[in-house]
Design a protein around this motif. Structure first.
Motif, PDB file in Angstrom:
ATOM      1  N   GLU A  25       1.068  -1.106  -0.149  1.00 31.52           N
ATOM      2  CA  GLU A  25      -0.396   0.558   0.064  1.00 31.52           C
ATOM      3  C   GLU A  25       0.940   1.222   0.011  1.00 31.52           C
ATOM      4  O   GLU A  25      -0.128   2.099  -0.865  1.00 31.52           O
ATOM      5  CB  GLU A  25      -0.683   0.381   1.190  1.00 31.52           C
ATOM      6  CG  GLU A  25      -1.965  -1.087   1.286  1.00 31.52           C
ATOM      7  CD  GLU A  25      -2.784  -1.185   2.415  1.00 31.52           C
ATOM      8  OE1 GLU A  25      -3.844  -1.108   2.367  1.00 31.52           O
ATOM      9  OE2 GLU A  25      -2.373  -1.676   2.926  1.00 31.52           O
ATOM     10  N   SER A  78      -4.332  13.002   1.488  1.00 32.23           N
ATOM     11  CA  SER A  78      -5.636  12.505   1.599  1.00 32.23           C
ATOM     12  C   SER A  78      -5.944  11.318   0.202  1.00 32.23           C
ATOM     13  O   SER A  78      -7.324  11.141   1.072  1.00 32.23           O
ATOM     14  CB  SER A  78      -6.451  13.845   1.958  1.00 32.23           C
ATOM     15  OG  SER A  78      -7.585  13.699   2.287  1.00 32.23           O
ATOM     16  N   VAL A  81      -5.128   8.084  -0.357  1.00 27.95           N
ATOM     17  CA  VAL A  81      -5.809   7.438   0.922  1.00 27.95           C
ATOM     18  C   VAL A  81      -7.054   6.822   1.473  1.00 27.95           C
ATOM     19  O   VAL A  81      -7.348   5.621   1.127  1.00 27.95           O
ATOM     20  CB  VAL A  81      -5.296   8.013   2.609  1.00 27.95           C
ATOM     21  CG1 VAL A  81      -6.220   7.451   3.730  1.00 27.95           C
ATOM     22  CG2 VAL A  81      -3.785   8.258   2.324  1.00 27.95           C
ATOM     23  N   GLU A  82      -7.934   8.057   0.594  1.00 29.40           N
ATOM     24  CA  GLU A  82      -9.181   7.507   0.965  1.00 29.40           C
ATOM     25  C   GLU A  82     -10.182   6.786  -0.406  1.00 29.40           C
ATOM     26  O   GLU A  82     -10.592   5.836  -0.084  1.00 29.40           O
ATOM     27  CB  GLU A  82     -10.543   9.133   0.328  1.00 29.40           C
ATOM     28  CG  GLU A  82      -9.997   9.647   1.618  1.00 29.40           C
ATOM     29  CD  GLU A  82     -10.496  11.246   1.359  1.00 29.40           C
ATOM     30  OE1 GLU A  82     -11.340  11.485   0.266  1.00 29.40           O
ATOM     31  OE2 GLU A  82     -10.447  11.808   2.532  1.00 29.40           O
ATOM     32  N   THR A  83      -8.914   6.666  -2.059  1.00 28.79           N
ATOM     33  CA  THR A  83      -9.291   6.253  -2.940  1.00 28.79           C
ATOM     34  C   THR A  83      -8.928   4.036  -2.180  1.00 28.79           C
ATOM     35  O   THR A  83      -9.893   3.328  -2.687  1.00 28.79           O
ATOM     36  CB  THR A  83      -8.780   7.113  -4.300  1.00 28.79           C
ATOM     37  OG1 THR A  83      -9.103   7.920  -3.997  1.00 28.79           O
ATOM     38  CG2 THR A  83      -8.530   5.315  -4.772  1.00 28.79           C
ATOM     39  N   MET A  84      -8.078   3.774  -1.668  1.00 26.92           N
ATOM     40  CA  MET A  84      -7.846   3.016  -1.140  1.00 26.92           C
ATOM     41  C   MET A  84      -8.936   2.434   0.189  1.00 26.92           C
ATOM     42  O   MET A  84      -8.916   1.409  -0.646  1.00 26.92           O
ATOM     43  CB  MET A  84      -6.240   3.254  -0.395  1.00 26.92           C
ATOM     44  CG  MET A  84      -5.007   3.223  -1.031  1.00 26.92           C
ATOM     45  SD  MET A  84      -3.497   3.413  -1.207  1.00 26.92           S
ATOM     46  CE  MET A  84      -2.489   2.180  -0.031  1.00 26.92           C
ATOM     47  N   GLU A  85      -9.090   3.098   0.721  1.00 23.22           N
ATOM     48  CA  GLU A  85      -9.946   2.790   1.703  1.00 23.22           C
ATOM     49  C   GLU A  85     -11.434   2.664   1.045  1.00 23.22           C
ATOM     50  O   GLU A  85     -12.509   1.178   1.440  1.00 23.22           O
ATOM     51  CB  GLU A  85     -10.450   3.968   2.656  1.00 23.22           C
ATOM     52  CG  GLU A  85      -9.076   4.413   3.835  1.00 23.22           C
ATOM     53  CD  GLU A  85      -9.287   5.368   4.355  1.00 23.22           C
ATOM     54  OE1 GLU A  85      -9.653   6.149   4.457  1.00 23.22           O
ATOM     55  OE2 GLU A  85      -8.831   5.321   5.481  1.00 23.22           O
ATOM     56  N   ASP A  86     -11.705   3.221  -0.044  1.00 23.55           N
ATOM     57  CA  ASP A  86     -13.086   2.782  -0.179  1.00 23.55           C
ATOM     58  C   ASP A  86     -12.644   1.832  -1.245  1.00 23.55           C
ATOM     59  O   ASP A  86     -13.960   0.855  -1.849  1.00 23.55           O
ATOM     60  CB  ASP A  86     -12.893   3.909  -1.387  1.00 23.55           C
ATOM     61  CG  ASP A  86     -13.897   5.105  -0.867  1.00 23.55           C
ATOM     62  OD1 ASP A  86     -14.130   5.083   0.539  1.00 23.55           O
ATOM     63  OD2 ASP A  86     -13.736   6.467  -1.376  1.00 23.55           O
ATOM     64  N   GLY A  88     -10.017  -0.816  -0.915  1.00 19.09           N
ATOM     65  CA  GLY A  88      -9.979  -1.642   0.267  1.00 19.09           C
ATOM     66  C   GLY A  88      -8.404  -2.359   0.001  1.00 19.09           C
ATOM     67  O   GLY A  88      -8.026  -1.323  -0.745  1.00 19.09           O
ATOM     68  N   PRO A  89      -8.026  -2.946   0.440  1.00 30.88           N
ATOM     69  CA  PRO A  89      -7.277  -3.860   0.252  1.00 30.88           C
ATOM     70  C   PRO A  89      -6.078  -4.118  -1.335  1.00 30.88           C
ATOM     71  O   PRO A  89      -7.682  -4.949  -1.732  1.00 30.88           O
ATOM     72  CB  PRO A  89      -7.110  -4.608   1.401  1.00 30.88           C
ATOM     73  CG  PRO A  89      -8.103  -5.440   1.838  1.00 30.88           C
ATOM     74  CD  PRO A  89      -8.643  -3.960   1.514  1.00 30.88           C
TER      75      PRO A  89
END
Length: 93
Positions: A25, A78, A81-86, A88-89
């Motif tokens: 990540e 930011s 990180v938001e895109t990666m959270e949306d 998933g891993p």
């Protein structure tokens, strides 16, 4: 996060360690953020590298230029990180 003046160059420097859950990540974030070049060449430099987390290092001639560059980077970070959270891993292909 730290800001200091480099005694050798006299330039301001800003250091930031951003931890990620995995090195994969962190590498994704690095690749997403690396293409952005600084508009004023010579007045500021940015180096990004991964070592389990993303390490960002800036140096600048003026505090204002450093502030603008860091603010822009944090906005982009930011979003990454938001895109990666949306989404998933990451998955192995």
């Amino acid at each position: 996060m730290a800001t200091e003046t480099n005694p050798e160059t006299g330039k301001l420097e800003f250091f930031l360690d951003v931890p990620f859950p995995s090195s994969r990540e962190a590498t994704i974030a690095l690749r997403s953020l690396s293409p952005d070049r600084e508009p004023r060449r010579g007045a500021i430099s940015k180096q990004l590298s991964v070592s389990g987390s993303t390490l960002s290092v800036w140096s600048a001639d003026e505090a204002r230029i450093l502030r603008v560059s860091v603010n822009s980077f944090l906005d982009h970070l930011s979003l990454v990180v938001e895109t990666m959270e949306d989404f998933g891993p990451p998955v192995d292909l």
